[in-house]
Design a protein around this motif. Structure first.
Motif, mmCIF file in Angstrom:
data_model
loop_
_atom_site.group_PDB
_atom_site.id
_atom_site.type_symbol
_atom_site.label_atom_id
_atom_site.label_comp_id
_atom_site.label_asym_id
_atom_site.label_seq_id
_atom_site.Cartn_x
_atom_site.Cartn_y
_atom_site.Cartn_z
ATOM 1 N N ILE A 102 0.832 -1.210 0.000
ATOM 2 C CA ILE A 102 0.000 0.000 0.000
ATOM 3 C C ILE A 102 0.863 1.256 0.000
ATOM 4 O O ILE A 102 0.597 2.208 -0.744
ATOM 5 N N VAL A 103 1.894 1.243 0.828
ATOM 6 C CA VAL A 103 2.775 2.422 0.855
ATOM 7 C C VAL A 103 3.426 2.633 -0.501
ATOM 8 O O VAL A 103 3.521 3.742 -1.017
ATOM 9 N N LEU A 104 3.876 1.540 -1.119
ATOM 10 C CA LEU A 104 4.510 1.675 -2.434
ATOM 11 C C LEU A 104 3.518 2.180 -3.473
ATOM 12 O O LEU A 104 3.870 2.979 -4.341
ATOM 13 N N VAL A 105 2.276 1.724 -3.376
ATOM 14 C CA VAL A 105 1.264 2.245 -4.293
ATOM 15 C C VAL A 105 1.144 3.750 -4.116
ATOM 16 O O VAL A 105 1.101 4.510 -5.080
ATOM 17 N N GLU A 133 8.439 1.911 -15.999
ATOM 18 C CA GLU A 133 7.383 1.460 -15.098
ATOM 19 C C GLU A 133 6.415 2.592 -14.818
ATOM 20 O O GLU A 133 5.195 2.433 -14.898
ATOM 21 N N ILE A 134 6.967 3.760 -14.485
ATOM 22 C CA ILE A 134 6.107 4.893 -14.141
ATOM 23 C C ILE A 134 5.352 5.374 -15.371
ATOM 24 O O ILE A 134 4.161 5.704 -15.306
ATOM 25 N N LEU A 135 6.035 5.387 -16.502
ATOM 26 C CA LEU A 135 5.368 5.792 -17.734
ATOM 27 C C LEU A 135 4.197 4.872 -18.025
ATOM 28 O O LEU A 135 3.112 5.306 -18.424
ATOM 29 N N ASN A 136 4.431 3.592 -17.802
ATOM 30 C CA ASN A 136 3.373 2.616 -18.028
ATOM 31 C C ASN A 136 2.137 2.910 -17.190
ATOM 32 O O ASN A 136 1.010 2.728 -17.626
ATOM 33 N N MET A 137 2.376 3.349 -15.952
ATOM 34 C CA MET A 137 1.233 3.641 -15.080
ATOM 35 C C MET A 137 0.378 4.752 -15.662
ATOM 36 O O MET A 137 -0.848 4.700 -15.631
ATOM 37 N N VAL A 138 1.066 5.765 -16.210
ATOM 38 C CA VAL A 138 0.320 6.879 -16.781
ATOM 39 C C VAL A 138 -0.376 6.454 -18.058
ATOM 40 O O VAL A 138 -1.543 6.747 -18.286
ATOM 41 N N LEU A 150 -5.329 4.418 -10.864
ATOM 42 C CA LEU A 150 -5.638 3.034 -11.176
ATOM 43 C C LEU A 150 -4.419 2.339 -11.766
ATOM 44 O O LEU A 150 -4.060 1.222 -11.390
ATOM 45 N N GLY A 151 -3.780 3.038 -12.704
ATOM 46 C CA GLY A 151 -2.590 2.474 -13.328
ATOM 47 C C GLY A 151 -1.507 2.195 -12.305
ATOM 48 O O GLY A 151 -0.880 1.134 -12.320
ATOM 49 N N ALA A 152 -1.291 3.150 -11.407
ATOM 50 C CA ALA A 152 -0.271 2.945 -10.380
ATOM 51 C C ALA A 152 -0.640 1.752 -9.513
ATOM 52 O O ALA A 152 0.204 0.917 -9.176
ATOM 53 N N GLY A 153 -1.918 1.666 -9.164
ATOM 54 C CA GLY A 153 -2.358 0.552 -8.337
ATOM 55 C C GLY A 153 -2.121 -0.783 -9.013
ATOM 56 O O GLY A 153 -1.479 -1.682 -8.456
ATOM 57 N N ILE A 154 -2.597 -0.881 -10.236
ATOM 58 C CA ILE A 154 -2.474 -2.152 -10.950
ATOM 59 C C ILE A 154 -1.016 -2.540 -11.116
ATOM 60 O O ILE A 154 -0.623 -3.679 -10.826
ATOM 61 N N LEU A 155 -0.204 -1.587 -11.551
ATOM 62 C CA LEU A 155 1.173 -1.963 -11.885
ATOM 63 C C LEU A 155 2.079 -2.073 -10.670
ATOM 64 O O LEU A 155 3.212 -2.511 -10.796
ATOM 65 N N THR A 156 1.601 -1.670 -9.494
ATOM 66 C CA THR A 156 2.399 -1.927 -8.293
ATOM 67 C C THR A 156 2.002 -3.270 -7.702
ATOM 68 O O THR A 156 2.843 -4.042 -7.254
ATOM 69 N N VAL A 157 0.713 -3.515 -7.719
ATOM 70 C CA VAL A 157 0.205 -4.723 -7.080
ATOM 71 C C VAL A 157 0.467 -5.966 -7.920
ATOM 72 O O VAL A 157 0.872 -7.009 -7.397
ATOM 73 N N ALA A 158 0.228 -5.848 -9.223
ATOM 74 C CA ALA A 158 0.326 -7.037 -10.075
ATOM 75 C C ALA A 158 1.663 -7.772 -9.980
ATOM 76 O O ALA A 158 1.682 -8.986 -9.802
ATOM 77 N N PRO A 159 2.798 -7.057 -10.091
ATOM 78 C CA PRO A 159 4.057 -7.793 -9.999
ATOM 79 C C PRO A 159 4.225 -8.491 -8.653
ATOM 80 O O PRO A 159 4.869 -9.531 -8.566
ATOM 81 N N GLU A 160 3.635 -7.889 -7.609
ATOM 82 C CA GLU A 160 3.746 -8.525 -6.302
ATOM 83 C C GLU A 160 2.919 -9.791 -6.239
ATOM 84 O O GLU A 160 3.371 -10.832 -5.777
ATOM 85 N N LEU A 161 1.682 -9.675 -6.714
ATOM 86 C CA LEU A 161 0.806 -10.835 -6.644
ATOM 87 C C LEU A 161 1.243 -11.926 -7.614
ATOM 88 O O LEU A 161 1.055 -13.106 -7.372
ATOM 89 N N LEU A 162 1.805 -11.456 -8.734
ATOM 90 C CA LEU A 162 2.178 -12.437 -9.736
ATOM 91 C C LEU A 162 3.675 -12.664 -9.720
ATOM 92 O O LEU A 162 4.321 -12.660 -10.756
ATOM 93 N N ARG A 163 4.236 -12.850 -8.558
ATOM 94 C CA ARG A 163 5.684 -13.031 -8.454
ATOM 95 C C ARG A 163 6.170 -14.137 -9.376
ATOM 96 O O ARG A 163 7.274 -14.103 -9.873
ATOM 97 N N VAL A 164 5.304 -15.079 -9.561
ATOM 98 C CA VAL A 164 5.666 -16.204 -10.413
ATOM 99 C C VAL A 164 6.082 -15.736 -11.796
ATOM 100 O O VAL A 164 7.012 -16.253 -12.390
#
Lengths: 254, 298, 291
Positions: free
Chosen positions: B20-23, B219-224, B237-251
């Motif tokens: 959350i902090v990173l988001v 990475e940041i450009l992608n969020m925008v 939304l972009g920041a949220g998705i692109l911060t959370v997704a790599p964490e959840l999808l570590r695989v």
């Protein structure tokens, strides 16, 4: 006074001479027309006056001040407004905002005032909104003022461009083919509008047009360009009967 | 404030807190880039450079000069903004294509600089940055940044930024000094980039030049770009998705860059304005409000 | 000593020139900075690596093979990532798409070959030639010879063949060329193909020269080569050649006489300087906006 004068103006692009030694003078509070075949240099002339190009030779004088090479935004602030041949509206701003944006440069409130919505900023916003709404009403677009600019009909978009050009408070207005794509009713309204701009708002007008009926009707003086050169200048009557003009552009009546 | 942190940390697992902090930090970074690229249309691919300037400046101020946290953060952001001005002024007169390359070059120069910068620990980086960034601080700052961005975009300055992006020539014809506004948008974006960098440094405890490389800028450009250029909720939304997704999808971390690259291409072809960029508040109001005859839209 | 560095610089510069040519030709014709070009160069290097590990394959075949593969790759990238966006008014989308293609390709290579640096087997028998005070290694000689050959070949292609004429026409005025009956799409594909082939050759030779390849080599080289293209005048083929060699020389001189830690920053510094002082580069022409 001559609000605008071009003296010996030439514009070269690489090897191409788009304008060649053009002399022109627009009297204050008059309507001046420029006609000529496509590619004659008419839009180049406009771009030159508004600072997009710097003339290769010659002088451009606005209110007797030399404006060669002055950047476009400064030219506008000095009092020259223009519309574009291809409509260049801000499609995702509302009609009202399109007009306001052009009135804004004269506002003084700084960034801090803007970001915090301080009274000075708010006051200025009210003023510019009022002015914009006046212009929009004049163009008959008041009902659509909150619509996005790209949702307007073609003729309405053209009127919006004129409103926007007027919002920057010009003393000289450049209209680039304002009647393009209009039917005869719209053209009649346009003529009335241009007269109103001259008479009620005391703005001088320089226009480029292909519609001869309109040009002959409203322009006090007309210059004819061909291949970058001015081949004739005079009143509508004089131009209509000028042999060179007839040969190169108007054609003989069938 | 501290009370809030204590309460929150009781209920939420530290791992999720971290995300959350990173988001939050990414939202600040992305909103900065949004001003420059999303709203004003100036493609900046070196945002990580501003981030690193903010990070290193604030970290060194905290660690070596014992500066109070808020001051370190502020100075870091200001230093980044100053560089935004230095870079922006000469290059923003140029065509957008060149600007993009120059921003990459600039970020690279910054990275090479820090690689050789002794007080910054060179390649080894800085370790021991006081961890002053807390959840509540990030929350407050995010709210503030969002608020100011919202006010900015509603104001005539924001509309002028937008006009420069839409049609620079027409904007100039309206009396707008496009170059000045471009530089201004750059500086504002850089400020927020530096702020985000400072927050980042004081959260991660340890920073190296590698943290602020080209991949980070992308990475940041992608969020925008993903969320919606110019749209505040979109960027969040972009920041949220692109911060959370790599964490959840570590695989699938290995496939991350592959995915980013393909995403950019696909987005540009099918939805160049991002997920929320095309949504106009006025449209929503109309559809939810009274039934009116809608104008013909193409 | 100075002469030696000069030769080293020209050698390095020739490889930059080969890559820069691709940038300049594509920019000249579609006004797009092909961000993925650096990755094409990298793919060329890896293809060469793959080929030379097959017994019996010599350097000539490796270079040709890499060129062929990258020609296809370049055309593919154009079709997928750039063509759908041609003609859209936004200048931002093609740039971002190019960026995406570039990221995709380097990530792809990471998946194929791993992140680590791979060594190049010694394909060219190592020997040294002495010309006066200067020493040339065999790989340097190969680079100089092959790149000169390719650059001369390119000039001949562009100036003397029909397709070259079509390319020149398209780079001057795409619409007019289309109206003259030129198949613009095909010409654009050819341009991408040729540029990619040159970059691929450069990639193989760089791999041999430095004895190493890694998936991110394209990013740095690509940016430097782009700086070279801008230095020489973007859109100008002789400009790219000149810019490339100049940049190589400046970089080697910088390392030799100033410091080696800022090696990579030299190219960007030059880029920024050129854009500020003389944006059209050494051989380029001022382009006016069309309003």
């Amino acid at each position: 006074m001559q609000i605008l004068s071009l003296q010996g103006v030439s514009q070269e692009f690489g090897g191409l001479r788009a304008l060649d030694g053009v002399d022109l003078a627009v009297k204050e509070h008059s309507i001046f027309g420029i006609i000529g075949p496509n590619g004659a240099g008419k839009t180049t002339l406009f771009n030159l006056v508004t600072g997009i190009y710097r003339p290769t030779e010659g002088q451009v004088l606005f209110r007797e001040r030399r404006i060669n090479g002055v950047p476009p935004f400064k030219v506008t602030r000095m009092g020259i407004g223009r519309t574009f041949q291809n409509i260049r509206l801000f499609s995702r701003l509302s009609v009202l905002d399109n007009v306001k944006v052009a009135a804004d440069w004269s506002q003084a409130a700084g960034i801090v005032s803007t970001l915090f919505g301080l009274p000075k900023y708010r006051r200025e916003e009210n003023t510019s909104t009022q002015r914009a709404e006046e212009l929009i009403t004049m163009m008959g677009l008041y009902d659509k003022r909150m619509e996005y600019a790209d949702s307007l009909a073609y003729g309405e978009q053209r009127r919006l461009e004129v409103a926007r050009a007027l919002a920057s408070n010009p003393t000289l207005l450049l209209l680039d083919e304002p009647a393009a794509g209009m039917n005869s009713t719209e053209k009649a309204e346009l003529m009335d509008l241009i007269w109103r701009i001259r008479d009620e708002m005391h703005i001088s007008i320089l226009l480029v047009e292909h519609d001869m009926h309109l040009v002959m009707n409203i322009c006090e003086r007309i210059a004819v360009l061909d291949y970058g050169r001015k081949i004739a200048e005079g009143t509508a009557e004089e131009i209509k009967n000028d042999q060179r003009v007839i040969q190169s552009y108007l054609g003989v009546e069938q | 404030m501290k009370v809030l942190d204590q309460i929150i940390s009781q209920y939420i697992d530290p791992y999720y807190m971290r995300i959350i902090v990173l988001v939050g930090i990414n939202i600040i970074l992305a909103l900065g880039l949004n001003i420059t690229t999303g709203v004003t249309g100036q493609l900046s691919m070196g945002h990580a450079g501003f981030m690193s300037l903010g990070a290193y400046t604030s970290a060194i101020l905290s660690m070596r000069m014992g500066a109070p946290f808020w001051l370190a953060l502020l100075v870091g952001a200001l230093v980044a903004a100053a560089f935004g001005f230095l870079i922006g002024l000469p290059t923003l007169r140029l065509e957008g294509d060149y600007l993009a390359i120059v921003t990459i070059g600039f970020a690279e120069i910054i990275r090479v600089f820090f690689l050789n910068f002794q007080p910054g620990g060179k390649a080894v980086g800085l370790s021991g940055v006081p961890q002053n960034t807390t959840f509540s601080l990030v929350l407050i700052l995010v709210v503030l940044v969002i608020y100011f961005n919202y006010r900015l975009l509603k104001s005539r300055l924001g509309k002028a930024f937008y006009a420069v992006r839409e049609n620079e020539i027409a904007a100039e014809a309206c009396g707008i000094n496009a170059t000045r506004l471009k530089v201004l948008s750059f500086v504002m974006g850089a400020f927020l980039g530096g702020l985000g960098g400072g927050l980042y440094a004081h959260y991660m405890y340890y920073i190296t030049p590698q943290n602020f490389d080209f991949a980070r800028s992308i990475e940041i450009l992608n969020m925008v770009v993903l969320g919606g250029m110019g749209s505040i909720p979109g960027v969040m939304l972009g920041a949220g998705i692109l911060t959370v997704a790599p964490e959840l999808l570590r695989v699938v971390a290995d496939y991350r860059m592959l995915f980013y690259g393909a995403l950019l291409v696909v987005l540009m072809i099918f939805r160049p304005n991002g997920l929320l960029g095309d949504i106009r508040v006025y449209d929503l109001k109309k559809r939810l409000g009274r039934n009116e005859v809608k104008p013909c839209k193409s | 000593m100075f002469l030696q560095q000069l030769i080293n610089g020209i050698t390095l510069g020739s490889t930059y020139a080969l890559i820069a040519l691709g940038y300049t030709m594509v920019y000249g014709i579609v006004q797009l900075i092909n961000f993925a070009h650096g990755e094409i160069y990298m793919f060329g290097a890896f293809t060469g690596l793959f080929l030379v590990s097959i017994p019996g394959v010599n350097i000539g075949i490796a270079i040709l093979g890499a060129m062929a593969v990258c020609m296809v790759l370049g055309v593919l990238v154009e079709k997928v990532a750039y063509r759908p966006l041609r003609g859209k008014s936004s200048r931002l989308s093609p740039l971002i798409s190019a960026l995406g293609a570039s990221i995709f390709l380097s990530a792809l290579m990471v998946l194929i070959a791993g992140v680590n640096t791979r060594p190049y087997p010694n394909v060219i028998p190592v020997s040294f030639y002495h010309i006066g005070p200067v020493q040339l290694s065999s790989s340097q000689l190969v680079i100089l010879l092959v790149s000169s050959l390719l650059m001369v070949g390119l000039q001949l292609l562009v100036q003397k063949t029909r397709i070259g004429k079509a390319m020149r026409a398209c780079s001057q005025d795409l619409d007019a060329a289309a109206l003259m009956g030129i198949n613009v799409n095909r010409v654009i594909s050819y341009t991408f193909a040729i540029g990619s082939a040159l970059a691929a050759a450069g990639g193989v030779m760089v791999g041999i020269y430095y004895n190493a390849v890694w998936p991110y080599m394209g990013t740095m080289a690509g940016l430097k080569a782009f700086s070279a293209a801008v230095l020489g005048g973007i859109g100008s083929i002789p400009g790219a050649m000149l810019g490339g060699i100049t940049l190589g020389v400046l970089e080697i001189m910088g390392v030799a006489y100033i410091s080696s830690s800022f090696k990579d920053a030299i190219a960007f510094g030059i880029l920024i300087l050129v854009l500020i002082i003389r944006p059209q580069g050494i051989l380029g022409q001022k382009i006016s906006k069309k309003v």
